[in-house]
Design a protein around this motif. Sequence first.
Motif, mmCIF file in Angstrom:
data_model
loop_
_atom_site.group_PDB
_atom_site.id
_atom_site.type_symbol
_atom_site.label_atom_id
_atom_site.label_comp_id
_atom_site.label_asym_id
_atom_site.label_seq_id
_atom_site.Cartn_x
_atom_site.Cartn_y
_atom_site.Cartn_z
ATOM 1 N N ARG A 100 0.825 -1.211 0.000
ATOM 2 C CA ARG A 100 0.000 0.000 0.000
ATOM 3 C C ARG A 100 0.860 1.262 0.000
ATOM 4 O O ARG A 100 0.494 2.270 -0.612
ATOM 5 C CB ARG A 100 -0.935 -0.003 1.218
ATOM 6 N N GLU A 101 1.981 1.210 0.687
ATOM 7 C CA GLU A 101 2.887 2.359 0.720
ATOM 8 C C GLU A 101 3.740 2.420 -0.544
ATOM 9 O O GLU A 101 3.974 3.494 -1.107
ATOM 10 C CB GLU A 101 3.776 2.309 1.961
ATOM 11 N N LYS A 116 2.426 4.048 -3.884
ATOM 12 C CA LYS A 116 2.345 5.504 -3.919
ATOM 13 C C LYS A 116 3.604 6.136 -4.494
ATOM 14 O O LYS A 116 3.615 7.334 -4.812
ATOM 15 C CB LYS A 116 2.084 6.049 -2.513
ATOM 16 N N SER A 138 4.575 5.474 -10.879
ATOM 17 C CA SER A 138 3.775 6.231 -11.844
ATOM 18 C C SER A 138 3.971 5.627 -13.237
ATOM 19 O O SER A 138 4.861 4.798 -13.457
ATOM 20 C CB SER A 138 4.186 7.707 -11.859
ATOM 21 N N GLU A 168 -10.049 2.296 -1.659
ATOM 22 C CA GLU A 168 -8.912 3.198 -1.424
ATOM 23 C C GLU A 168 -7.645 2.674 -2.075
ATOM 24 O O GLU A 168 -6.864 3.446 -2.662
ATOM 25 C CB GLU A 168 -8.687 3.374 0.083
ATOM 26 N N TYR A 169 -7.426 1.370 -1.986
ATOM 27 C CA TYR A 169 -6.272 0.750 -2.634
ATOM 28 C C TYR A 169 -6.348 0.927 -4.149
ATOM 29 O O TYR A 169 -5.372 1.343 -4.789
ATOM 30 C CB TYR A 169 -6.217 -0.736 -2.274
ATOM 31 N N LYS A 207 -7.945 3.136 -5.813
ATOM 32 C CA LYS A 207 -7.781 4.542 -6.188
ATOM 33 C C LYS A 207 -6.299 4.885 -6.338
ATOM 34 O O LYS A 207 -5.914 5.638 -7.244
ATOM 35 C CB LYS A 207 -8.434 5.448 -5.143
ATOM 36 N N ASP A 208 -5.472 4.334 -5.444
ATOM 37 C CA ASP A 208 -4.034 4.549 -5.576
ATOM 38 C C ASP A 208 -3.480 3.855 -6.831
ATOM 39 O O ASP A 208 -2.582 4.388 -7.491
ATOM 40 C CB ASP A 208 -3.308 4.038 -4.329
ATOM 41 N N LYS A 218 -4.328 6.031 -9.814
ATOM 42 C CA LYS A 218 -3.461 7.203 -9.937
ATOM 43 C C LYS A 218 -2.135 6.883 -10.599
ATOM 44 O O LYS A 218 -1.583 7.700 -11.339
ATOM 45 C CB LYS A 218 -3.209 7.801 -8.553
ATOM 46 N N LEU A 219 -1.589 5.708 -10.342
ATOM 47 C CA LEU A 219 -0.261 5.387 -10.868
ATOM 48 C C LEU A 219 -0.304 4.847 -12.307
ATOM 49 O O LEU A 219 0.733 4.650 -12.929
ATOM 50 C CB LEU A 219 0.475 4.402 -9.958
#
Length: 243
Positions: free
Chosen positions: A136-137, A140, A143, A165-166, A168-169, A172-173
């Motif tokens: 999870r960390e 982030k 990309s 939530e996971y 969604k991250d 983003k990448l």
Amino acid sequence: MNNPIQTIDGSNTLFSNKYNQHFHDLKTGAIKESLNKHVIPAITLKKDAKVLRILDICFGIGYNTFSTIYYILENNLDISVEIYSPELDEELVRSLGEFKFPKEFEKIKHIIDSIAKKLSYEDEKIKIKVFIGDAREYIKTLSNIDIVYQDAFSSDVNKELWSVEYFKDIYKLCKSDALMTTYSISTNVRLSMYEAGFFIYEINPSGNRKQTIALKSQKTIDAKYIDMELKKSRNKEAQAFYD
């Protein structure tokens, strides 16, 4: 390392005492599962790419990563790959130099050995990095990903890697034309992906078992589009997973 367990295609897998699940479906086969559920569908949809950045969730015994390299080399594909993969169990990864992998991986034994020793490998066409720690960390920090192999243990035991939530991250990448493969066809999982922004599709690559592909941008592909709003209206009990 636990004792290897032979799957139906002759390749070996392991059993996770932490999650109380096998790393692979014994009735499908470890290498067959990696190829049919992740590698072939993903690379087929990205067949025109010259460079692919892949996120492999999670590394485990490394079958998805190693099957990707095997498939590209076996089919003489002109594709360079960068593979990034988080994994909690460093001891497991370090032990893979001694693991009995299938004969298909014999030509890439030097890559497996490098991962076991250095947690990385790099040549002019292949770059692999394994990160030991919290997925999870780690995600982030990434990309411009083209492909995500969503292959965590099931949502029954590892829900933190299947939540809105996971995803969604993950969203983003990803690049705008990225795709995500997963074995899960759970409506709850699909809702979690959908609520994070992904478009949901269904394929049946092996002829007898459906699976999910999620795209960041909706497009026409050789797969069945799943209308998640319709699913929600017809199944009021289904709920996305949240942290």
